[in-house]
Design a protein around this motif. Sequence first.
Motif, PDB file in Angstrom:
ATOM      1  N   THR A   1       0.845  -1.201   0.000  1.00 11.85           N
ATOM      2  CA  THR A   1       0.000   0.000   0.000  1.00 11.85           C
ATOM      3  C   THR A   1       0.873   1.242   0.000  1.00 11.85           C
ATOM      4  O   THR A   1       1.731   1.403   0.878  1.00 11.85           O
ATOM      5  CB  THR A   1      -0.923   0.033   1.230  1.00 11.85           C
ATOM      6  N   ASP A   2       0.671   2.108  -0.972  1.00  6.90           N
ATOM      7  CA  ASP A   2       1.335   3.413  -0.974  1.00  6.90           C
ATOM      8  C   ASP A   2       0.660   4.267   0.086  1.00  6.90           C
ATOM      9  O   ASP A   2      -0.536   4.565  -0.003  1.00  6.90           O
ATOM     10  CB  ASP A   2       1.213   4.049  -2.358  1.00  6.90           C
ATOM     11  N   TYR A   3       1.426   4.687   1.096  1.00  9.71           N
ATOM     12  CA  TYR A   3       0.850   5.359   2.268  1.00  9.71           C
ATOM     13  C   TYR A   3       1.803   6.467   2.678  1.00  9.71           C
ATOM     14  O   TYR A   3       2.956   6.196   3.032  1.00  9.71           O
ATOM     15  CB  TYR A   3       0.667   4.342   3.398  1.00  9.71           C
ATOM     16  N   ARG A   4       1.353   7.728   2.666  1.00 14.11           N
ATOM     17  CA  ARG A   4       2.237   8.869   2.850  1.00 14.11           C
ATOM     18  C   ARG A   4       1.774   9.769   3.999  1.00 14.11           C
ATOM     19  O   ARG A   4       1.139  10.809   3.782  1.00 14.11           O
ATOM     20  CB  ARG A   4       2.336   9.672   1.551  1.00 14.11           C
ATOM     21  N   PRO A   5       2.077   9.418   5.236  1.00 12.80           N
ATOM     22  CA  PRO A   5       1.692  10.259   6.376  1.00 12.80           C
ATOM     23  C   PRO A   5       2.526  11.537   6.416  1.00 12.80           C
ATOM     24  O   PRO A   5       3.721  11.525   6.149  1.00 12.80           O
ATOM     25  CB  PRO A   5       1.985   9.363   7.578  1.00 12.80           C
TER      26      PRO A   5
ATOM     27  N   GLY B   1      -2.457  13.282   9.270  1.00 16.02           N
ATOM     28  CA  GLY B   1      -3.045  13.522   7.962  1.00 16.02           C
ATOM     29  C   GLY B   1      -2.211  12.810   6.912  1.00 16.02           C
ATOM     30  O   GLY B   1      -1.003  13.039   6.820  1.00 16.02           O
ATOM     31  N   VAL B   2      -2.831  11.919   6.156  1.00 13.38           N
ATOM     32  CA  VAL B   2      -2.129  11.139   5.150  1.00 13.38           C
ATOM     33  C   VAL B   2      -2.278  11.852   3.815  1.00 13.38           C
ATOM     34  O   VAL B   2      -3.371  11.911   3.239  1.00 13.38           O
ATOM     35  CB  VAL B   2      -2.673   9.707   5.073  1.00 13.38           C
ATOM     36  N   ARG B   3      -1.165  12.417   3.375  1.00 20.13           N
ATOM     37  CA  ARG B   3      -1.172  13.213   2.152  1.00 20.13           C
ATOM     38  C   ARG B   3      -1.798  12.447   0.988  1.00 20.13           C
ATOM     39  O   ARG B   3      -2.575  12.966   0.206  1.00 20.13           O
ATOM     40  CB  ARG B   3       0.261  13.615   1.812  1.00 20.13           C
ATOM     41  N   LYS B   4      -1.424  11.176   0.871  1.00 25.62           N
ATOM     42  CA  LYS B   4      -1.895  10.360  -0.227  1.00 25.62           C
ATOM     43  C   LYS B   4      -1.739   8.903   0.161  1.00 25.62           C
ATOM     44  O   LYS B   4      -0.824   8.534   0.893  1.00 25.62           O
ATOM     45  CB  LYS B   4      -1.084  10.644  -1.496  1.00 25.62           C
ATOM     46  N   SER B   5      -2.642   8.045  -0.300  1.00 24.66           N
ATOM     47  CA  SER B   5      -2.460   6.607  -0.169  1.00 24.66           C
ATOM     48  C   SER B   5      -3.275   5.923  -1.258  1.00 24.66           C
ATOM     49  O   SER B   5      -4.081   6.564  -1.941  1.00 24.66           O
ATOM     50  CB  SER B   5      -2.882   6.104   1.219  1.00 24.66           C
TER      51      SER B   5
ATOM     52  N   GLY C   1      -6.938   6.516  -0.961  1.00 26.01           N
ATOM     53  CA  GLY C   1      -7.360   7.908  -0.958  1.00 26.01           C
ATOM     54  C   GLY C   1      -6.633   8.685   0.115  1.00 26.01           C
ATOM     55  O   GLY C   1      -5.712   8.195   0.750  1.00 26.01           O
ATOM     56  N   ARG C   2      -7.024   9.920   0.328  1.00 25.18           N
ATOM     57  CA  ARG C   2      -6.453  10.698   1.419  1.00 25.18           C
ATOM     58  C   ARG C   2      -7.091  10.228   2.715  1.00 25.18           C
ATOM     59  O   ARG C   2      -8.270   9.864   2.747  1.00 25.18           O
ATOM     60  CB  ARG C   2      -6.683  12.185   1.211  1.00 25.18           C
ATOM     61  N   GLU C   3      -6.310  10.272   3.821  1.00 24.10           N
ATOM     62  CA  GLU C   3      -6.814   9.684   5.062  1.00 24.10           C
ATOM     63  C   GLU C   3      -6.540  10.587   6.262  1.00 24.10           C
ATOM     64  O   GLU C   3      -5.597  11.376   6.260  1.00 24.10           O
ATOM     65  CB  GLU C   3      -6.171   8.311   5.321  1.00 24.10           C
ATOM     66  N   VAL C   4      -7.373  10.413   7.283  1.00 25.82           N
ATOM     67  CA  VAL C   4      -7.139  10.980   8.609  1.00 25.82           C
ATOM     68  C   VAL C   4      -7.115   9.818   9.585  1.00 25.82           C
ATOM     69  O   VAL C   4      -8.080   9.039   9.674  1.00 25.82           O
ATOM     70  CB  VAL C   4      -8.232  11.986   9.002  1.00 25.82           C
TER      71      VAL C   4
ATOM     72  N   GLY D   1      -9.692  13.849  -4.379  1.00 27.92           N
ATOM     73  CA  GLY D   1      -9.161  15.176  -4.682  1.00 27.92           C
ATOM     74  C   GLY D   1      -7.659  15.212  -4.609  1.00 27.92           C
ATOM     75  O   GLY D   1      -6.981  14.206  -4.768  1.00 27.92           O
ATOM     76  N   GLY D   2      -7.131  16.389  -4.350  1.00 28.39           N
ATOM     77  CA  GLY D   2      -5.687  16.590  -4.324  1.00 28.39           C
ATOM     78  C   GLY D   2      -5.068  16.132  -3.025  1.00 28.39           C
ATOM     79  O   GLY D   2      -5.667  15.411  -2.231  1.00 28.39           O
ATOM     80  N   SER D   3      -3.837  16.574  -2.782  1.00 30.44           N
ATOM     81  CA  SER D   3      -3.090  16.128  -1.614  1.00 30.44           C
ATOM     82  C   SER D   3      -3.642  16.725  -0.324  1.00 30.44           C
ATOM     83  O   SER D   3      -4.138  17.862  -0.304  1.00 30.44           O
ATOM     84  CB  SER D   3      -1.617  16.524  -1.761  1.00 30.44           C
ATOM     85  N   LEU D   4      -3.525  15.948   0.758  1.00 30.01           N
ATOM     86  CA  LEU D   4      -3.926  16.391   2.091  1.00 30.01           C
ATOM     87  C   LEU D   4      -2.656  16.764   2.853  1.00 30.01           C
ATOM     88  O   LEU D   4      -1.997  15.919   3.441  1.00 30.01           O
ATOM     89  CB  LEU D   4      -4.685  15.275   2.809  1.00 30.01           C
ATOM     90  N   TYR D   5      -2.314  18.051   2.828  1.00 28.38           N
ATOM     91  CA  TYR D   5      -1.095  18.538   3.463  1.00 28.38           C
ATOM     92  C   TYR D   5      -1.363  19.229   4.796  1.00 28.38           C
ATOM     93  O   TYR D   5      -0.427  19.643   5.462  1.00 28.38           O
ATOM     94  CB  TYR D   5      -0.391  19.536   2.557  1.00 28.38           C
ATOM     95  N   SER D   6      -2.621  19.408   5.161  1.00 24.69           N
ATOM     96  CA  SER D   6      -2.903  20.170   6.376  1.00 24.69           C
ATOM     97  C   SER D   6      -4.002  19.481   7.163  1.00 24.69           C
ATOM     98  O   SER D   6      -5.157  19.449   6.734  1.00 24.69           O
ATOM     99  CB  SER D   6      -3.308  21.611   6.033  1.00 24.69           C
ATOM    100  N   THR D   7      -3.629  18.907   8.313  1.00 25.55           N
ATOM    101  CA  THR D   7      -4.583  18.293   9.232  1.00 25.55           C
ATOM    102  C   THR D   7      -4.314  18.882  10.607  1.00 25.55           C
ATOM    103  O   THR D   7      -3.234  18.701  11.173  1.00 25.55           O
ATOM    104  CB  THR D   7      -4.429  16.766   9.252  1.00 25.55           C
ATOM    105  N   THR D   8      -5.267  19.604  11.139  1.00 24.06           N
ATOM    106  CA  THR D   8      -5.081  20.411  12.346  1.00 24.06           C
ATOM    107  C   THR D   8      -6.243  20.167  13.294  1.00 24.06           C
ATOM    108  O   THR D   8      -7.303  19.710  12.878  1.00 24.06           O
ATOM    109  CB  THR D   8      -5.010  21.908  11.965  1.00 24.06           C
ATOM    110  N   THR D   9      -6.055  20.492  14.570  1.00 24.53           N
ATOM    111  CA  THR D   9      -7.104  20.315  15.566  1.00 24.53           C
ATOM    112  C   THR D   9      -7.493  21.656  16.185  1.00 24.53           C
ATOM    113  O   THR D   9      -6.765  22.642  16.090  1.00 24.53           O
ATOM    114  CB  THR D   9      -6.650  19.361  16.675  1.00 24.53           C
ATOM    115  N   GLY D  10      -8.618  21.678  16.846  1.00 29.95           N
ATOM    116  CA  GLY D  10      -9.083  22.869  17.546  1.00 29.95           C
ATOM    117  C   GLY D  10     -10.504  22.669  18.028  1.00 29.95           C
ATOM    118  O   GLY D  10     -11.082  21.587  17.885  1.00 29.95           O
TER     119      GLY D  10
END
Length: 561
Positions: A168-172, A191-195, A198-201, A227-236
Amino acid sequence: MKKFFFVLLSISSLLFAQNKWNLTWKLGPMPFQDKTAGSEMAIVKAGFDTDQDGWGEFICAYTDLDSNFITMYEASADNTYDLVWYWKYPVRSNSFAGIAVGDMDNDGVVEIITTLPTDIGQGDPNPPRLWVFEWNGVVGENKYGKYSEGSNTPEPTSVWNYGVPDNTDYRPYSLTVEDIDNDGTNELITGVRKSDRGREVNVASVSGQFGLFASWQTEYDLNGLGGGSLYSTTTGDLDKDGNKEIYAMIWNKFTLKILENQGDGNFVMASELDQIYDAQGIDYGALDGIRVADVNGDGVNELYIAGTEPENTVFIISNISDVSTITADDVKELIHLPRKGEGKLRAMYIADPDHDGKTDLMIAGERNGRIYDLEYNGSGDPADSTNWTVNVAFDIWDYSGFSPDSSVTLTPRLFYGCPAGDMDKDGKDEYVFVNYSSDFNMWDDDGTVWVIEAENQASAVEDNGIKPSSFSLSQNYPNPFSKGISGNATTTINYNLAKASNVSLKVYNSLGQVVATLVNANKPAGRFSATFNAKDLPSGIYFYRLRAGNFVQTRKMILVK
């Protein structure tokens, strides 16, 4: 403590015109690479003192080369930083590394956590994607991970492959260590940029303790995001209902997913904004560029987003009472930062580096060749751009003498920056940023890591008798804080009073019990500081709450021993 020295370019303080920032240090070519190697330095994290010796540190990493490293630098004197720890990634990468510092096994000992998207075509169908290096607990020793007898080369304390299937291609990438579900133990939000899924949290936790018997488990995983890459996964907690959210912004014409926690391992999709800039044809995303803050101290949070495209747009979502009601109409273009070169914004963090009580959005300008310091003026609606002042904290074009319009020019990518606190103990806060695309072949004075330092404005404001225009409670510093050589575990809490008030400042444990009352008195308008000494308290998460008249604000802090 043993230090590792490489070629460092230490420069005299350079004050930029009409600017509160000074350039104080930079690193030339990357360690373990010759000068001809292109810079792949793409991430830096700062603002901690993991070995509890009073000197601040920052951690950075480069990838995509034949050999790739994560490195830690520590201040040793004024404007001086030494390489004190490093580790070579054992696998080839196909994208950027992730870095976080925290206490995943909740034993009071800090860890360095790093991830790397790894090629699966090297004979291993399921290589590790995550490595943990736990501090050895000796004050003043920058030793993280396990060491064989007589060896100075660290090995990971723990590794994990996120439990994905073989091949599995998996890019955290985006990493946050936080007690996201308020159960008293930390989780790692990835946040998994790409896999290939699909993109994952991913939300994961650790059972047991590192060095004994510890195991990773996924508490929640959302995959299949398109969609595109998931480069930003933040909390609040944008709506301040006590249930924290995860914000995942996909680089697909402004696509934002908001997950709200509803208890242990239970998350619901509270809001989905899908391709809201499709009609305009602008492919907005974010790269660690989403932050939640209450900049004007009115008890209402805002969500700030630094957009990825050349328009240099900073967005705001404000006045939200329930995240499930957010629509595209709530997304406002707050300001378009001045563009230079090709434009584009990247990592954004929130700080108050000059200690003037006014919140700053610190933004790396990538191909702008700039670091932007967007400061709230202290009063008025944060959604009104006239209530913000734009400062260019650093401009590589001005510093180098090159012009972005010249036929021969630089290709800067000031990809990632992070507020660092006062690393060198000179009373001034630093900000560290990396240059993903250096040009040593054209300009010998280029750099891969840079440090700028803010002039402290707080004392000048107080001496002039100017009072704050709003109430506010600042994040404690340092945070996390820990028990040092003195035996005291102290941290400083700053707060502003717009008018004379009956003030209460109390500290609570995770059960809501009061463990300390720092202030309980009438105070005049002004800026104040309180010191919290937690030497007799166990490590863990604590909360501090300021009440001043009708103003109430609570923040979280972490004690590590």
